[in-house]
Design a protein around this motif. Structure first.
Motif: not given
Length: 184
Positions: A66-74, A94-100, A102-115
């Motif tokens: 139930k860790n929202s940060s880990q869920i977003a990371f996964a 999958s990507l658009m269901s993420i609450d940004r 819940d992301l650390r900046d390093s994971v947020k960068k990866e999120f933006y890159h993958v999108v």
């Protein structure tokens, strides 16, 4: 390059040995999330089916905790695997269901890159003028969001900027960005 290619089997065997080690550690570990992530990382460039299996285990572990940060990371990791296999709509789902938030900046960068890459790959796949403009615009917006989070002297920054420059057909700028990456 040829020397590296000649040693491919050694590299694959080393990777498989690491995977076996991580799998054995998972049974004893109190942090299965971290172990599943390590296994996923090894498989993501080696075998899609296995990477998909372990990213799902990563997600299951995140949901279980139930860790929202880990869920977003996964979900970011799942988005990458889906994108890599050409499952663009599923990746975006999958990507658009993420609450940004819940992301650390390093994971947020990866999120933006993958999108961004998902939209750019959709351009290549669809080759339709209407969608090309729309997906390019969306991809560029996500690249810009990632760039804001990067140090402007980092290789990651130049990689993202090169991706954008290619899409904008600024080939000399993209080449300079790629050359910077290679030299650094």
């Amino acid at each position: 390059l040829q020397k590296t290619i000649d040693h491919k089997e050694e590299y694959v065997q080393a990777k498989l040995k690491r995977i076996d080690y991580y799998k054995a550690q998972t049974a004893e570990s109190t942090d299965r999330f971290r172990m599943y992530f390590k296994i996923y990382e090894e498989y993501k460039t080696l075998n899609y089916d296995s990477a998909f299996t372990y990213v799902r285990k990563l997600q299951d572990e995140a949901y279980h905790s139930k860790n929202s940060s880990q869920i977003a990371f996964a979900k970011v990791k799942l988005g990458f695997i889906l994108l890599s296999s050409g499952m663009f709509n599923e990746a975006l789902d999958s990507l658009m269901s993420i609450d940004r938030n819940d992301l650390r900046d390093s994971v947020k960068k990866e999120f933006y890159h993958v999108v961004a890459r998902t939209y750019f790959d959709l351009v290549d796949f669809n080759r339709d003028q209407y969608f090309t403009e729309r997906y390019t615009r969306l991809g560029n917006r996500y690249v810009d969001s990632a760039l804001v989070l990067c140090k402007n002297s980092s290789v990651e920054y130049f990689s993202l900027r090169a991706m954008k420059n290619l899409r904008m057909e600024k080939l000399d700028d993209a080449r300079a960005d790629f050359e910077y990456q290679i030299s650094n």
